[in-house]
Write a protein that holds these residues in place. Structure first.
Motif, short mmCIF file in Angstrom:
data_model
loop_
_atom_site.label_atom_id
_atom_site.label_comp_id
_atom_site.label_asym_id
_atom_site.label_seq_id
_atom_site.Cartn_x
_atom_site.Cartn_y
_atom_site.Cartn_z
N TRP A 1 8.89 -0.76 7.52
CA TRP A 1 8.38 -0.72 6.15
C TRP A 1 9.38 -1.41 5.20
O TRP A 1 10.60 -1.25 5.34
CB TRP A 1 8.22 0.71 5.66
CG TRP A 1 7.15 1.50 6.33
CD1 TRP A 1 5.87 1.70 5.89
CD2 TRP A 1 7.28 2.28 7.53
NE1 TRP A 1 5.19 2.54 6.75
CE2 TRP A 1 6.04 2.90 7.77
CE3 TRP A 1 8.33 2.49 8.44
CZ2 TRP A 1 5.81 3.73 8.86
CZ3 TRP A 1 8.11 3.31 9.53
CH2 TRP A 1 6.85 3.91 9.73
N ARG A 2 8.86 -2.12 4.23
CA ARG A 2 9.65 -2.54 3.08
C ARG A 2 9.43 -1.52 1.99
O ARG A 2 8.30 -1.23 1.59
CB ARG A 2 9.21 -3.93 2.61
CG ARG A 2 10.05 -4.43 1.40
CD ARG A 2 9.62 -5.80 0.93
NE ARG A 2 8.26 -5.78 0.40
CZ ARG A 2 7.23 -6.47 0.92
NH1 ARG A 2 7.40 -7.23 1.98
NH2 ARG A 2 6.03 -6.41 0.36
N GLU B 1 7.09 2.99 -3.43
CA GLU B 1 6.05 2.21 -2.77
C GLU B 1 6.59 1.73 -1.44
O GLU B 1 7.79 1.43 -1.32
CB GLU B 1 5.64 1.01 -3.63
CG GLU B 1 4.50 0.19 -3.06
CD GLU B 1 4.10 -0.95 -3.97
OE1 GLU B 1 3.33 -1.83 -3.53
OE2 GLU B 1 4.59 -0.98 -5.12
N THR C 1 2.33 4.66 1.10
CA THR C 1 2.32 5.38 2.37
C THR C 1 3.58 6.23 2.44
O THR C 1 4.55 5.96 1.74
CB THR C 1 2.26 4.42 3.56
OG1 THR C 1 2.13 5.18 4.77
CG2 THR C 1 3.51 3.56 3.65
N MET D 1 0.84 -1.18 0.00
CA MET D 1 0.00 0.00 0.00
C MET D 1 0.88 1.24 0.00
O MET D 1 1.91 1.27 0.66
CB MET D 1 -0.89 0.01 1.24
CG MET D 1 -0.13 0.11 2.54
SD MET D 1 -1.24 0.16 3.97
CE MET D 1 -0.03 0.23 5.28
N THR E 1 5.48 -0.78 2.05
CA THR E 1 4.55 -1.71 2.67
C THR E 1 4.87 -1.82 4.15
O THR E 1 6.02 -2.13 4.52
CB THR E 1 4.65 -3.10 2.02
OG1 THR E 1 4.40 -2.98 0.62
CG2 THR E 1 3.65 -4.06 2.64
#
Length: 352
Positions: free
Chosen positions: A33-34, A20, A3, A1, A22
């Motif tokens: 986060w990745r 991006e 963010t 998603m 995730t």
């Protein structure tokens, strides 16, 4: 998603802007986060928070993890931790190398033990002060353990008090300077193409590596995923650890593994997750309630640890009475609560 990850302009300029991100599962004490980059690369962004019921200690945990990762970076060919690519202390953000985890394998313990020994061997006396010293069991832990035996109507041999006092003295971390991960649990050991690499160094410290080698026997005492490693896998893993340490340092591993296991046994805080530690006497809760953490309960963890220490100390000059008490306590727990289950075995890692 999509963010907005908490990367400063300086970090974005140096490392690239995410296209991006995730949000990954993590403890309440951090957000992870990745991140995908425009050039197709990936990296991990981790932000330390004050969550998890541990109080406002985020700054200390951030500083500890950054210091540990910098020490771990001494290991090359292969490495033992992700590279630290960038930091933003004001936001408690660190940017880490993305590791491609190959997933579970049946024979995981030798690689785990080798990387653990390589991690431990990276530091020495010159590194004193770069991380906190490992915190061992205290006299209060010893008192709580004896009180538990009395609460369950198990006779306490007179020699136990002196044995526990000697144990606490021998576990003093001051003479030791191994780089300890702090939570070397399944899930924090990623299997990569170049070997096992550890992540999540928020509780790293300096001390005796045996207190983490003991995880294999004593059931991973700081981990929700407690398990039992026995027989040939245990012997092989411990042999790999000792051989690796000897090859890197030219010395045998210092200390007594039985001491390390006994130290974990008497710590009530090793029955609960970190958010609940340093709150109440958790050993005192055992006779009245069986509280769960992960797949197993406190009594099940305790029975396993008691059995391990009893088995290791039958002929031990300095822990013989504690071993007898441990055997009697394990028998009493199983007599009173016959439905207690053994810990899952090393070939069962449903969390992978």
């Amino acid at each position: 998603m999509p963010t907005r990850v908490p990367m400063s302009d300086e970090l974005r300029s140096a490392l690239g802007s995410p296209t991006e991100a995730t949000l990954l599962d993590s403890s309440p004490r951090s957000r992870v986060w990745r991140v995908e980059l425009r050039d197709g690369g990936r990296m991990i962004v981790k932000q330390i928070t004050d969550g998890g019921g541990t109080g406002p200690d985020g700054d200390a945990r951030y500083a500890r993890e950054v210091a540990a990762l910098r020490l771990a970076a001494r290991a090359t060919r292969p490495t033992v931790a992700p590279a630290l690519l960038g930091t933003d202390p004001a936001s408690r953000v660190m940017v880490l190398e993305y590791l491609d985890d190959l997933g579970a394998v049946d024979d995981w313990t030798p690689g785990y033990a080798e990387s653990l020994a390589r991690l431990h061997a990276l530091t020495g006396p010159a590194d004193t002060g770069t991380l906190p010293a490992w915190s061992g069991p205290t006299a209060a832990d010893a008192d709580s353990f004896i009180a538990l035996a009395k609460a369950l109507d198990v006779h306490v041999p007179p020699a136990v008090t002196n044995e526990l006092a000697g144990l606490i003295d021998r576990l003093e971390p001051a003479p030791h300077h191994a780089l300890l991960h702090g939570d070397p649990c399944p899930g924090n050991d990623l299997r990569t193409a170049t070997g096992v690499r550890f992540v999540d160094f928020e509780q790293a410290s300096l001390g005796n590596g045996l207190v983490e080698l003991a995880y294999l026997r004593i059931g991973f005492p700081t981990c929700w995923c407690a398990m039992s490693v026995t027989g040939s896998p245990l012997a092989e893993a411990e042999g790999v650890y000792r051989a690796t340490w000897r090859g890197l340092t030219g010395t045998d591993v210092p200390g007594d593994l039985a001491d390390a296991c006994a130290g974990w046994l008497i710590r009530g805080d090793a029955l609960v997750e970190r958010a609940h530690r340093e709150s109440v006497d958790h050993l005192a809760r055992v006779p009245a309630e069986d509280f769960e953490w992960g797949y197993v309960s406190a009594r099940e963890r305790l029975v396993h640890r008691l059995g391990v220490v009893a088995g290791m100390t039958r002929d031990h000059d300095r822990l013989h009475a504690l071993g007898n008490l441990s055997a009697a306590l394990a028998a009493r727990l199983l007599e009173r609560w016959s439905a207690l289950r053994p810990l899952p075995t090393q070939d069962t890692r449903p969390w992978d």
